[in-house]
Design a protein around this motif. Structure first.
Motif, PDB file in Angstrom:
ATOM      1  N   TYR A  74      -3.966   5.814  10.964  1.00 61.50           N
ATOM      2  CA  TYR A  74      -5.327   5.318  11.202  1.00 61.50           C
ATOM      3  C   TYR A  74      -5.308   3.858  11.604  1.00 61.50           C
ATOM      4  O   TYR A  74      -5.971   3.442  12.555  1.00 61.50           O
ATOM      5  N   ARG A 101       1.221   4.149  -2.877  1.00 60.83           N
ATOM      6  CA  ARG A 101       1.015   5.572  -2.591  1.00 60.83           C
ATOM      7  C   ARG A 101       2.224   6.397  -3.014  1.00 60.83           C
ATOM      8  O   ARG A 101       2.091   7.487  -3.564  1.00 60.83           O
ATOM      9  N   TYR A 126       0.832  -1.198   0.000  1.00 63.38           N
ATOM     10  CA  TYR A 126       0.000   0.000   0.000  1.00 63.38           C
ATOM     11  C   TYR A 126       0.873   1.257   0.000  1.00 63.38           C
ATOM     12  O   TYR A 126       0.663   2.180  -0.784  1.00 63.38           O
ATOM     13  N   ASP A 155      -2.804   8.273   6.951  1.00 62.87           N
ATOM     14  CA  ASP A 155      -3.510   7.050   6.575  1.00 62.87           C
ATOM     15  C   ASP A 155      -2.918   5.828   7.277  1.00 62.87           C
ATOM     16  O   ASP A 155      -3.635   4.920   7.690  1.00 62.87           O
ATOM     17  N   TYR A 193      -5.361  -1.849   5.429  1.00 62.46           N
ATOM     18  CA  TYR A 193      -5.039  -1.552   4.018  1.00 62.46           C
ATOM     19  C   TYR A 193      -4.439  -2.799   3.392  1.00 62.46           C
ATOM     20  O   TYR A 193      -3.239  -3.020   3.477  1.00 62.46           O
ATOM     21  N   ASN A 197      -0.074  13.241   4.445  1.00 63.09           N
ATOM     22  CA  ASN A 197      -1.316  12.506   4.232  1.00 63.09           C
ATOM     23  C   ASN A 197      -1.112  11.009   4.324  1.00 63.09           C
ATOM     24  O   ASN A 197      -1.933  10.284   4.882  1.00 63.09           O
ATOM     25  N   LEU A 198       0.003  10.559   3.744  1.00 61.28           N
ATOM     26  CA  LEU A 198       0.314   9.137   3.794  1.00 61.28           C
ATOM     27  C   LEU A 198       0.507   8.697   5.243  1.00 61.28           C
ATOM     28  O   LEU A 198      -0.008   7.657   5.673  1.00 61.28           O
ATOM     29  N   THR A 234      -5.706  13.430  12.076  1.00 61.56           N
ATOM     30  CA  THR A 234      -5.966  13.913  10.717  1.00 61.56           C
ATOM     31  C   THR A 234      -5.666  15.401  10.646  1.00 61.56           C
ATOM     32  O   THR A 234      -4.944  15.872   9.763  1.00 61.56           O
TER      33      THR A 234
END
Lengths: 587, 308
Positions: B298, B8, B4, B295, B307, B291-292, B235
């Motif tokens: 999370y 990305r 994943y 994710d 993922y 952002n990666l 986030t």
């Protein structure tokens, strides 16, 4: 970011921010004790942090390192320096052929030249140098150092910013690239564009420059110019050592000059530029301090705060809105005349502005005295009833009635000439704080001429938009411009700004004013070898221009500066530069 | 998870080209002649203007200009500014300063913001909660330039508690005030976000169950509520790290920290495409990386998210 409006908004936002902050900072600083207190508690004084290099001699009385505000210069080399920050640093690192008296701005032989003479009324000039001058790297300053420097700057492919300063020297044209005719990508019209690759210049040296021996060279001009000598103290005419030509880019980071100060290490971009006294300076006025550090600030307001907190010795440019605060909170404050002027120019090519009575009415309806004392400027500008600055020889306070305040006559002329039908557009460059005073001018027009404010629109553009439009005769109403001297001579104002051959891009006659009578008077004045004979002629030319009113002088700039008790002898000259060799430290 | 992340990272290449193209197009769309502006009020000889225009390819159509730029970038050359400075040099000098400021601000924001939020959440409707609510609204509603100037004038100039500017060489001490100012607005958001997220989770069924099982308050909050309350906060924080860097213009200017914010601002005004694109692209990449990281986080914070 996409549109000019967007950019202006960005600039306006920041400007508003500064404005609000400046307003809010007005009252808390009336306690003068504050700066002294903070010096003790915050950073250590600079003297201890900046140990002078081993090469300098034992500190003389009044020595030490002085810190002074500056914005990040664009370049640090004479061929490309055409802005105030770079000029300030170079004026400490270099000494030209002549220098100017800090108070009178008159040329003085305190530079490299022993004599500068012309036997034929200004066509050829014989320049003799003093012996014993050296660059900071030990190499001698010779006639060749000047000639090579000037040729480099003039040579087209080098794209030196100051190239235009050499256009009056014979052979300048041979150093420019040839042109090819190409269709313009926007309009499709055929235009001449420079083609340095296909048609390199015919020569690398100007035919007008000839080295006689190490200490003597001659300059032949394309046309006689009696004031040529007056130019020669300017940054563009400084000599360059051989090290420059070996690697101009590396030189830019650590420039080698011949002046009272020399670089201590490299230019630390956006942070500081450190200099130390030059122990081998050959001039009569060596540095009296051990060194001078230019602290680079992105915003002068921050520098003012550092000055108030005692972290900085000198700020040589206090913004108008903070003058009152600095006067109250900083131990020393000075104000001297500068050479800068702001004026409103008329687009003489526009049919609406061709009647001189209309222009005179608009000029006479402006109360400059009230404007500069209004809260917009708070007396930090001087009203201008003349185009040339007070620091220039031959200054008169008033030139003619058209450039003074006379509301009755203005109204009468406006009435008799029919004024201007329809909307009026007033132009100025954005983001430089011109909005307020331009608006005030329009209000005065409305009050004194009965002009309907609803009919007036303001057009504010970035310089990148604004200047090309001026050059292309794109203005449709009065537009704001400014000027500061390159050399202290009336010709630098009257001819550059109003002579018919000096329309853009050759000169800055942006109104496209053409009056053969005026031109003839300027020619006559330029031909006078004696400045005292020339001055009445420039004044006559001024009267002609004033009667025609191609532009409205608005106000002259003033240098406002503050300094702490750690330093003495602070004086800002008409060029806006501190006289660095006068600086001494106290205690 | 590894595949994943690799996927990305592959997308970053696309993001890079799209970002440079778009930013370049925006700078290109600014009207006016930046070369003429270099001379200001003074005249500029035609030959000089044209030579410089050609040197920076400003006379070429958009795609040709972009081609020159992107082929340079692929060879590691980001171009030069109008005063002949390498863009890579400008970035490498300025970027660490902005990063340092942003990281300090980020640390302040996380420590103070999250703890204030938790404390207020636990003691809902008590004095401390009200204090947090009122003070965060106050901070959020004051523009940062006012906050910055006031902090500098009062704390730096008048009281002399902290340095007025970051100084040279900049010290941790010198960065403290600018970092607090920069952190203040985000800090207020973090505190409010943490508080409301925690309050909401404390009302949920599993918390009631945990409480009725007889677990201690510390265990209920520390183990069962705190971690999943952090998801919206993380986030926000990750996106905010990018925003701190891009949005530091005002703080950097007030405290004289020559970072990338001011450089971009001035380059936009001067229409120096190379500089704008270079710096903004770096910011875009930072956003993408942040952002990666979010994710991936999370999955760490909430085991239900996978993922594969």
């Amino acid at each position: 970011m996409k549109t000019k409006r967007g950019k202006s908004a960005l600039a306006a936002l920041l400007a508003f921010g500064l404005f609000v902050a400046a307003c809010s900072s007005g009252e808390p600083t009336d306690t003068t004790e504050a700066p002294e207190d903070t010096t003790a508690t915050t950073e250590a004084p600079t003297e201890t942090t900046e140990a002078p290099t081993e090469t300098t001699e034992a500190p003389a009385a009044g020595g030490g390192i002085v810190t002074s505000y500056i914005g990040e210069p664009e370049w640090l080399q004479p061929p490309n320096t055409n802005e105030s920050e770079g000029n300030a640093v170079l004026s400490a690192l270099f000494r030209g052929l002549i220098d100017y008296n800090p108070e009178t701005s008159e040329p003085e032989f305190t530079g490299v030249a022993e004599s500068i003479t012309s036997a034929d009324e200004g066509l050829t000039w014989d320049i003799v140098l003093k012996d014993g001058w050296t660059f900071h790297d030990g190499t001698p300053v010779t006639a060749q150092s000047f000639v090579d420097s000037w040729n480099y700057s003039a040579y087209g492919p080098n794209a030196a910013q100051v190239s235009g300063f050499f256009s009056s020297i014979a052979g300048y044209e041979d150093l420019q690239c040839g042109t090819v005719t190409e269709p313009d990508p926007d309009t499709g019209e055929d235009v001449d564009v420079a083609d340095c690759e296909g048609q390199p210049p015919a020569s690398e040296t100007m035919s007008g420059l000839a080295v006689v021996d190490d200490l003597n060279f001659t300059v032949t001009l394309a046309q006689p110019e009696t004031f040529f000598m007056t130019r020669l103290g300017y940054t563009s005419y400084y000599p360059l050592p051989e090290a420059f030509f070996a690697d101009p880019a590396a030189y830019n980071e650590s420039p080698i000059g011949n002046g009272p100060f020399m670089m201590d290490g490299s230019w630390e971009h956006d942070v500081e530029i450190r200099t130390v006294a030059n122990p081998d300076f050959a001039g009569e006025d060596p540095a009296q301090i051990d060194g001078l550090t230019f602290r680079i600030y992105e915003d002068v307001n921050t520098a003012v705060n550092d000055l108030m907190a005692g972290n900085l010795d000198i700020v040589d440019f206090v913004p108008p809105e903070r003058v009152a605060e600095v006067e109250a909170a900083v131990p020393n404050f000075g104000e001297t005349a500068s050479s800068s002027i702001n004026y409103l120019a008329f687009p003489l090519y526009d049919p609406a502005y061709q009647n001189p009575d209309v222009r005179a009415a608009l000029s006479m309806a402006i109360d400059r005295e009230t404007l500069v004392n209004s809260p917009i400027f708070n007396g930090t500008r001087a009203p201008a009833f003349n185009l040339q600055a007070p620091v220039i020889p031959g200054y008169q306070e008033t030139v003619c009635d058209n450039w003074t305040y006379n509301p009755e006559q203005a109204a009468a002329l406006w009435e008799s000439s029919g004024g201007i039908e329809g909307p009026i557009t007033v132009w100025f460059n954005s983001g430089a704080g011109h909005d307020a005073w331009v608006e005030a001018v329009v209000n005065m027009w409305s009050e004194n001429l009965g002009l309907d404010v609803a009919n007036v629109t303001f057009e504010q553009l970035d310089f990148a938009d604004y200047l090309p439009l001026i050059d292309e005769q794109g203005m449709t109403g009065p537009f704001r411009l400014g000027w500061g001297m390159d050399y202290p001579h009336p010709q630098n104002y009257w001819q550059l700004l109003l002579y018919s051959e000096f329309v853009p891009p050759v000169g800055s006659n942006s109104t496209f004013y053409i009056n053969p009578e005026f031109d003839a008077k300027i020619d006559e004045a330029n031909a006078q070898a004696d400045i005292n004979a020339a001055i009445p002629l420039y004044q006559e030319a001024a009267a002609i221009a004033c009667a025609d009113t191609p532009l409205i002088p608005m106000f002259f700039g003033l240098n406002q500066y503050g300094w702490n008790d750690t330093v003495d002898g602070v004086y800002v000259d008409a060029f806006g530069n501190i006289v660095y060799t006068d600086l001494v430290t106290t205690g | 998870m590894t595949s994943y992340i690799i996927r990305r990272l592959g997308q970053f290449v696309l993001v890079f080209f799209a970002a440079t193209l778009m930013i370049y197009a925006m700078v290109f769309a600014i009207p006016g002649d930046p070369i003429r502006a270099l001379a200001g009020d003074k005249p500029m000889p035609d030959s000089l203007r044209q030579t410089l225009t050609q040197q920076f390819h400003l006379d070429e159509p958009f795609l040709v200009q972009y081609w020159y730029y992107i082929t340079g970038v692929i060879q590691g050359d980001l171009g030069t500014s109008f005063n002949n400075r390498e863009v890579t040099e400008i970035i490498s000098e300025r970027f660490p300063r902005t990063l340092r400021l942003a990281i300090y601000a980020f640390i302040i924001e996380v420590i103070i913001g999250v703890s204030a939020g938790i404390w207020a959440g636990i003691r809902k409707d008590k004095f401390f909660d009200s204090l947090v609510k009122v003070s965060t609204v106050a901070v959020i509603s004051v523009p940062i330039f006012v906050l910055g100037f006031m902090a500098q004038l009062i704390i730096g100039v008048r009281l002399g508690w902290l340095p007025v500017t970051a100084g040279n060489p900049p010290s941790l001490y010198g960065y403290l005030l600018p970092a607090i100012v920069l952190a203040s607005v985000s800090l207020a958001y973090v505190a409010r976000l943490t508080r409301s997220s925690l309050v909401e989770n404390l009302r949920s069924d599993y918390v009631r169950t945990a409480k009725s099982k007889g677990l201690t308050q510390r265990r209920v909050i520390g183990v069962h509520t705190f971690r999943n309350s952090l998801i919206p906060v993380v986030t926000f924080l990750a996106i905010d790290l990018g925003a701190l860097m891009g949005g530091a213009i005002v703080t950097e200017t007030i405290f004289n920290i020559p970072g990338i914010g001011r450089a971009v601002y001035e380059a936009v005004l001067a229409q120096e495409g190379n500089v704008v694109v270079g710096i903004v692209t770096v910011l875009v990449i930072i956003y993408a990386v942040a952002n990666l990281v979010v994710d991936v986080m999370y999955a760490v914070l909430d085991p239900r998210i996978r993922y594969d």
